[in-house]
Scaffold this active site. Sequence first.
Site, mmCIF file in Angstrom:
data_model
loop_
_atom_site.group_PDB
_atom_site.id
_atom_site.type_symbol
_atom_site.label_atom_id
_atom_site.label_comp_id
_atom_site.label_asym_id
_atom_site.label_seq_id
_atom_site.Cartn_x
_atom_site.Cartn_y
_atom_site.Cartn_z
ATOM 1 N N SER A 190 61.349 40.716 41.136
ATOM 2 C CA SER A 190 59.834 41.615 41.103
ATOM 3 C C SER A 190 59.548 42.035 39.562
ATOM 4 O O SER A 190 59.415 41.007 38.773
ATOM 5 C CB SER A 190 59.946 43.040 41.851
ATOM 6 O OG SER A 190 58.824 43.531 42.119
ATOM 7 N N ASP A 347 53.216 37.970 50.472
ATOM 8 C CA ASP A 347 53.624 38.744 49.148
ATOM 9 C C ASP A 347 52.439 38.393 48.393
ATOM 10 O O ASP A 347 52.008 37.495 48.268
ATOM 11 C CB ASP A 347 54.760 38.218 48.793
ATOM 12 C CG ASP A 347 55.173 39.073 47.147
ATOM 13 O OD1 ASP A 347 54.450 40.017 46.741
ATOM 14 O OD2 ASP A 347 56.267 38.696 46.703
ATOM 15 N N HIS A 377 57.592 41.197 50.244
ATOM 16 C CA HIS A 377 57.853 41.703 49.299
ATOM 17 C C HIS A 377 59.045 42.322 49.011
ATOM 18 O O HIS A 377 58.959 43.491 49.889
ATOM 19 C CB HIS A 377 56.695 42.070 48.198
ATOM 20 C CG HIS A 377 57.151 42.368 46.769
ATOM 21 N ND1 HIS A 377 56.985 41.198 45.760
ATOM 22 C CD2 HIS A 377 57.732 43.272 46.104
ATOM 23 C CE1 HIS A 377 57.543 41.724 44.665
ATOM 24 N NE2 HIS A 377 57.782 43.003 44.794
#
Length: 407
Positions: A190, A347, A377
Amino acid sequence: MKLLCGFTLLLTVALAYYVYIPLPRTISEPWKLMVLDATFRGVVKMGDIAHSLGLSHSVHVINSAIVGFESLVPITNQEIQTEDVLFDGVHVRVYYPQGEEEKLRRAVMFIHGGGWSLGAPKLGSYDSLCRQMSADLNAVVVTVDYRMAPDVHFPVQYEECVQAAKHLLKPEVLKQYSVDPERVAVCGDSAGGNLAAAVAQRIGTENSTSAKFKLQVLIYPVLQALDFNTASYQQNHNVPILYRRLMARFWLEYLGADPELAHSIMMNNHTAQDQNLLSQNRAKLDWTNLLPKEIRKHFKPVFPVTGSPNILSDVPGLLDSRASPLLAEDEVLRMAPRAYIMTGEHDVLRDDGMMYARRLELAGVSVTNDHYQDGFHGCVSFAFWPCYFSVGVNAVQNYIAWLDKHL
Ligand SMILES: *[C@@H]1O[C@H](CO)[C@@H](O)[C@H](O)[C@H]1NC(C)=O
Ligand SMILES: *[C@@H]1O[C@H](CO)[C@@H](O)[C@H](O)[C@H]1NC(C)=O
C-alpha cells in the site's frame, strides 16, 4: 422479559444494518470483510468525533486503536531474533534467523503501509509478516519504523526510507549482518509499496551506493494522485476497506495539504483539461492506453473541462515523482530492479499497480503481476491470527515463494 427480547431484536437489526454492505460477488469471504469494515469505520468515526471535539488528531486516535489491537496478537516464529536499532538516525527493526550461517544471507527491506500515517510495524500482523519472511527465506529482514503524518509530511517519510536503504546497502553494514550484497530486495504494501517503489527508483539512479536492490516487491501499491477516476477507482470507490474518500484523505495528509480539497481531487478537478502543467505527465497515467480492455471494462476517463486551477501549484507534491513513482521518466524506470506487483480486483489502487507494471515493462524491466480476482485492499495484513482471509494467506505465500525463487 418481552421488553428484553424486543430490545435485543432491535439491537441486532441495528447492528446488522450498520455492518451490512453490498459487496461484489467475487470478493473473498464477504461477511468477514463486512465485520472488519464495520470495525474500521467505527474507529475512524471515533477518531473524527475526538478530532472535532478538539481532543486529539483523528489519526492519533485511529493509530492508538490499531496499536491496542495489534498488541493482543501473539508473537509468531519466536525463534527469529530481533534488534531495534538506528540506521542513519532512522528507527528500524532487524529480524534474523538464529545461529551462524556459512553462506551469506539474503535480505529484504520492508516498508509498511497505512496511508503514510497509520500502522505499527513492530506489532501484530506486520511483525508476523516480517518474522515469516525471515523464517521462510532464511533472510535478514529490516522493517523501517519511519515517522508518520500528521507529525511529519512528505518528503520526510520518503527521505527516512531512502536513508535506511542507503545505510543497509553500505558494505560494512551488509557485512555486519552477513548479507550477500547481490541479494537484497525492497518490499512494501500500500503506502509502503509507494515508498518501496520510490526508494527503488532512487537507489537505481544513485551514484553513491555500490550495492543495489536486486528485486522490488510492491503489494497493492499507491503510485499516483492525479487521477482518482481510473477504471479501478470508478469500479471500487465504495468497496471496503480503502474507500476513494479515505485514499484522497491519506494523500492530502501525506502532502501536508488542506483536507477540504478531497472533494475537488476526487472529481479530478486538479487535473482538468486546462492544466498545462500536466502535459508531459498525461501519457504516464493514460490507463485507456496502458491497460487492456478487459481490465478497463466500460469505464471512461473523467477530465473536467475547467476545474480548480490552483491545486497543482498549491500542492506541488502532486507532481513529484518521489511521491508518485508512476510519474517517473523512462530513464529512471529503466534503472529500477526487477519487479513483482500484486494487485486485487476489488481495490481502487488496482490500476495504479497495473499501469506501473506496464510502464516498467515498456522500459525493459522484467515484471510479474499477480492479480487476485478475489483480492481487496489490505488483504495481506489478514493472513495472521485472529483475522484470516484465504486470499491474504495465498497472497503472502505466493509473494514469498517468488522472492525465494528470484532473490
Ligand atoms: C548520478 O550521476 C548521473 C550522471 O552524472 C546524474 O545524472 C544523476 O543525477 C546522479 N544521480 C543522483 C541520484 O545524484
Ligand atoms: C470543480 O470545478 C468546477 C469548474 O471549475 C467547479 O464549478 C466546481 O465547484 C469544482 N468542484 C469542487 C468540489 O471544487
